[in-house]
Design a protein around this motif. Structure first.
Motif, PDB file in Angstrom:
ATOM      1  N   VAL A   1       0.330  -0.991  -0.237  1.00  0.00           N
ATOM      2  CA  VAL A   1      -0.314   0.002   0.249  1.00  0.00           C
ATOM      3  C   VAL A   1       0.447   1.452  -0.150  1.00  0.00           C
ATOM      4  N   GLY A   2       1.870   1.127   1.224  1.00  0.00           N
ATOM      5  CA  GLY A   2       3.213   2.423   0.610  1.00  0.00           C
ATOM      6  C   GLY A   2       3.650   3.044  -0.503  1.00  0.00           C
ATOM      7  N   SER A   3       4.140   1.800  -1.639  1.00  0.00           N
ATOM      8  CA  SER A   3       4.598   2.070  -2.603  1.00  0.00           C
ATOM      9  C   SER A   3       3.560   2.490  -3.428  1.00  0.00           C
ATOM     10  N   ILE A   4       2.054   2.019  -3.627  1.00  0.00           N
ATOM     11  CA  ILE A   4       1.676   2.800  -4.691  1.00  0.00           C
ATOM     12  C   ILE A   4       1.503   4.086  -3.870  1.00  0.00           C
ATOM     13  N   LYS A   5       1.045   4.141  -2.695  1.00  0.00           N
ATOM     14  CA  LYS A   5       0.884   5.424  -2.621  1.00  0.00           C
ATOM     15  C   LYS A   5       1.851   6.358  -2.805  1.00  0.00           C
ATOM     16  N   LEU A   6       2.989   5.968  -2.795  1.00  0.00           N
ATOM     17  CA  LEU A   6       4.057   6.990  -3.410  1.00  0.00           C
ATOM     18  C   LEU A   6       4.371   6.850  -5.119  1.00  0.00           C
ATOM     19  N   LEU A   7       3.927   5.943  -5.360  1.00  0.00           N
ATOM     20  CA  LEU A   7       3.520   5.496  -7.013  1.00  0.00           C
ATOM     21  C   LEU A   7       2.512   7.164  -7.624  1.00  0.00           C
ATOM     22  N   HIS A   8       1.583   7.739  -6.832  1.00  0.00           N
ATOM     23  CA  HIS A   8       0.945   8.173  -6.439  1.00  0.00           C
ATOM     24  C   HIS A   8       1.163   9.524  -6.726  1.00  0.00           C
ATOM     25  N   ARG A   9       1.565  10.056  -5.757  1.00  0.00           N
ATOM     26  CA  ARG A   9       2.734  11.657  -5.322  1.00  0.00           C
ATOM     27  C   ARG A   9       2.567  11.311  -6.423  1.00  0.00           C
ATOM     28  N   ILE A  10       4.254  11.035  -7.329  1.00  0.00           N
ATOM     29  CA  ILE A  10       5.090  11.293  -7.882  1.00  0.00           C
ATOM     30  C   ILE A  10       4.356  11.340  -9.084  1.00  0.00           C
ATOM     31  N   ILE A  29      -5.252  -8.431  -2.422  1.00  0.00           N
ATOM     32  CA  ILE A  29      -4.295  -8.502  -3.214  1.00  0.00           C
ATOM     33  C   ILE A  29      -2.455  -9.143  -2.317  1.00  0.00           C
ATOM     34  N   LYS A  30      -2.864  -8.084  -0.659  1.00  0.00           N
ATOM     35  CA  LYS A  30      -2.087  -8.539   0.328  1.00  0.00           C
ATOM     36  C   LYS A  30      -2.253 -10.248   1.075  1.00  0.00           C
ATOM     37  N   ARG A  31      -3.363 -10.568   0.934  1.00  0.00           N
ATOM     38  CA  ARG A  31      -3.965 -11.945   1.892  1.00  0.00           C
ATOM     39  C   ARG A  31      -3.307 -12.599   0.903  1.00  0.00           C
ATOM     40  N   LYS A  32      -3.677 -12.139  -1.134  1.00  0.00           N
ATOM     41  CA  LYS A  32      -2.960 -13.574  -2.014  1.00  0.00           C
ATOM     42  C   LYS A  32      -2.012 -13.441  -1.916  1.00  0.00           C
ATOM     43  N   CYS A  33      -1.143 -12.834  -1.628  1.00  0.00           N
ATOM     44  CA  CYS A  33       0.581 -12.481  -1.730  1.00  0.00           C
ATOM     45  C   CYS A  33       1.529 -12.729  -0.170  1.00  0.00           C
ATOM     46  N   ALA A  34       0.527 -12.660   0.497  1.00  0.00           N
ATOM     47  CA  ALA A  34       1.096 -13.427   1.886  1.00  0.00           C
ATOM     48  C   ALA A  34       1.643 -14.448   1.639  1.00  0.00           C
ATOM     49  N   GLY A  35       2.990 -15.109   2.357  1.00  0.00           N
ATOM     50  CA  GLY A  35       3.331 -15.808   2.541  1.00  0.00           C
ATOM     51  C   GLY A  35       2.622 -16.599   4.387  1.00  0.00           C
ATOM     52  N   THR A  36       2.949 -17.501   4.348  1.00  0.00           N
ATOM     53  CA  THR A  36       2.872 -18.745   5.690  1.00  0.00           C
ATOM     54  C   THR A  36       3.625 -18.270   6.671  1.00  0.00           C
ATOM     55  N   PRO A  37       2.683 -17.228   8.036  1.00  0.00           N
ATOM     56  CA  PRO A  37       3.144 -16.635   8.836  1.00  0.00           C
ATOM     57  C   PRO A  37       4.135 -17.873   9.661  1.00  0.00           C
ATOM     58  N   MET A  38       5.063 -17.262  10.276  1.00  0.00           N
ATOM     59  CA  MET A  38       6.040 -18.531  11.095  1.00  0.00           C
ATOM     60  C   MET A  38       5.453 -18.961  12.168  1.00  0.00           C
ATOM     61  N   GLN A  39       4.975 -20.242  12.571  1.00  0.00           N
ATOM     62  CA  GLN A  39       4.114 -20.873  13.702  1.00  0.00           C
ATOM     63  C   GLN A  39       5.634 -21.211  14.901  1.00  0.00           C
ATOM     64  N   VAL A  40       5.336 -20.399  15.696  1.00  0.00           N
ATOM     65  CA  VAL A  40       6.066 -20.034  17.204  1.00  0.00           C
ATOM     66  C   VAL A  40       5.977 -21.753  18.299  1.00  0.00           C
ATOM     67  N   PHE A  41       6.832 -21.533  18.431  1.00  0.00           N
ATOM     68  CA  PHE A  41       6.893 -22.991  19.306  1.00  0.00           C
ATOM     69  C   PHE A  41       6.252 -22.480  20.769  1.00  0.00           C
ATOM     70  N   PRO A  42       5.407 -23.838  21.089  1.00  0.00           N
ATOM     71  CA  PRO A  42       4.608 -23.642  22.253  1.00  0.00           C
ATOM     72  C   PRO A  42       5.344 -23.398  23.662  1.00  0.00           C
ATOM     73  N   ILE A  43       5.320 -22.814  24.505  1.00  0.00           N
ATOM     74  CA  ILE A  43       5.654 -22.787  25.978  1.00  0.00           C
ATOM     75  C   ILE A  43       4.615 -24.190  26.257  1.00  0.00           C
ATOM     76  N   ILE A  44       5.966 -24.868  26.608  1.00  0.00           N
ATOM     77  CA  ILE A  44       5.429 -26.566  27.977  1.00  0.00           C
ATOM     78  C   ILE A  44       5.131 -25.940  29.181  1.00  0.00           C
ATOM     79  N   PRO A  45       4.820 -26.710  29.986  1.00  0.00           N
ATOM     80  CA  PRO A  45       5.075 -27.200  31.399  1.00  0.00           C
ATOM     81  C   PRO A  45       7.219 -26.932  31.685  1.00  0.00           C
ATOM     82  N   ASP A  46       7.480 -27.428  30.942  1.00  0.00           N
ATOM     83  CA  ASP A  46       8.701 -28.186  31.008  1.00  0.00           C
ATOM     84  C   ASP A  46      10.022 -26.988  30.728  1.00  0.00           C
ATOM     85  N   THR A  47       9.224 -25.546  30.261  1.00  0.00           N
ATOM     86  CA  THR A  47       9.834 -24.569  29.510  1.00  0.00           C
ATOM     87  C   THR A  47      10.002 -23.122  30.348  1.00  0.00           C
TER      88      THR A  47
END
Length: 225
Positions: A1-10, A29-47
């Motif tokens: 979105v920022g790039s599109i705004k910049l092009l409009h200003r130019i 477009i954002k959802r279509k181009c988005a990659g799979t987010p990193m799945q964080v590790f769970p914090i378990i009792p031992d952690t």
């Protein structure tokens, strides 16, 4: 979105900020181009047990911090449901306050009231969630809550994980919650880059599943829509 705004200003073109069709197209477009987010590790009792070895709970801030971690784990809370972004942005009507937690130490039980979250934006429903103490001392969320509340008596309208330092009322915030978590994980021998505040929520859900809870019960307790 920022790039599109910049092009409009130019090209000296107007960018329609509030145009619904344009906004919908950009979101698609954002959802279509988005990659799979990193799945964080769970914090378990031992952690948690490993992390607890590096905290002096006689320090009020450490006590408040550890209690917040345990609550996020057992309640499957999002970080935002437990601690405010800052004291300045704290809203007692929405955020977790001392008055929204009732402790019954003789029963090793606490009840937590929640009326606002990521999926409860307009207080359309309320939840009262139980906390039951563990037989493992460092994981006993009820005893830590009781110790925090007794040793740091704060106004009922103050953030739940408040404490006093040099006579000043302070509380655990987003920054403290995350920064200290990364340090504790590193000290305990874990890669902090693989964890985040969401790790408590994931770990709590995993623990509940292994304990025999149904997916419906987990979604209800963890406030998954």
């Amino acid at each position: 979105v920022g790039s599109i705004k910049l092009l409009h200003r130019i090209f000296n073109l107007e960018f329609l900020e509030d145009d619904y069709p344009l906004d919908s197209a950009l979101q698609s477009i954002k959802r279509k181009c988005a990659g799979t987010p990193m799945q964080v590790f769970p914090i378990i009792p031992d952690t948690l047990i490993s992390m607890s070895m590096f905290l002096d709970l006689n320090d009020p801030q450490n006590l408040a911090l550890w209690t917040a971690y345990l609550c996020c784990f057992y309640l499957m809370f999002r970080k935002k449901s437990a601690v405010p972004e800052s004291m300045a942005k704290f809203d007692p009507q929405k955020d977790l306050t001392r008055s929204k937690i009732k402790i019954f130490p003789e029963r090793n039980l606490a009840l937590v009231y929640c009326n606002f979250s990521k999926v409860i934006q307009f207080r359309e429903r309320q939840m009262v969630l139980p906390l039951i103490g563990s037989d493992i001392p460092c994981l006993n969320v009820v005893s830590h809550l009781n110790k925090l509340f007794v040793e740091n008596p704060c106004p009922e309208s103050s953030p739940a994980f408040s404490y006093y330092k040099n006579g000043h009322l302070m509380c655990i915030t987003y920054c403290t919650f995350t920064t200290k978590l990364k340090k504790l994980l590193k000290l305990a021998g874990f890669n902090p880059d693989l964890y985040s505040g969401q790790s408590f929520r994931r770990g709590g859900a995993s623990r509940a599943y292994k304990a025999g809870c149904t997916s419906t019960e987990i979604k209800c307790n963890g406030d998954w829509k």
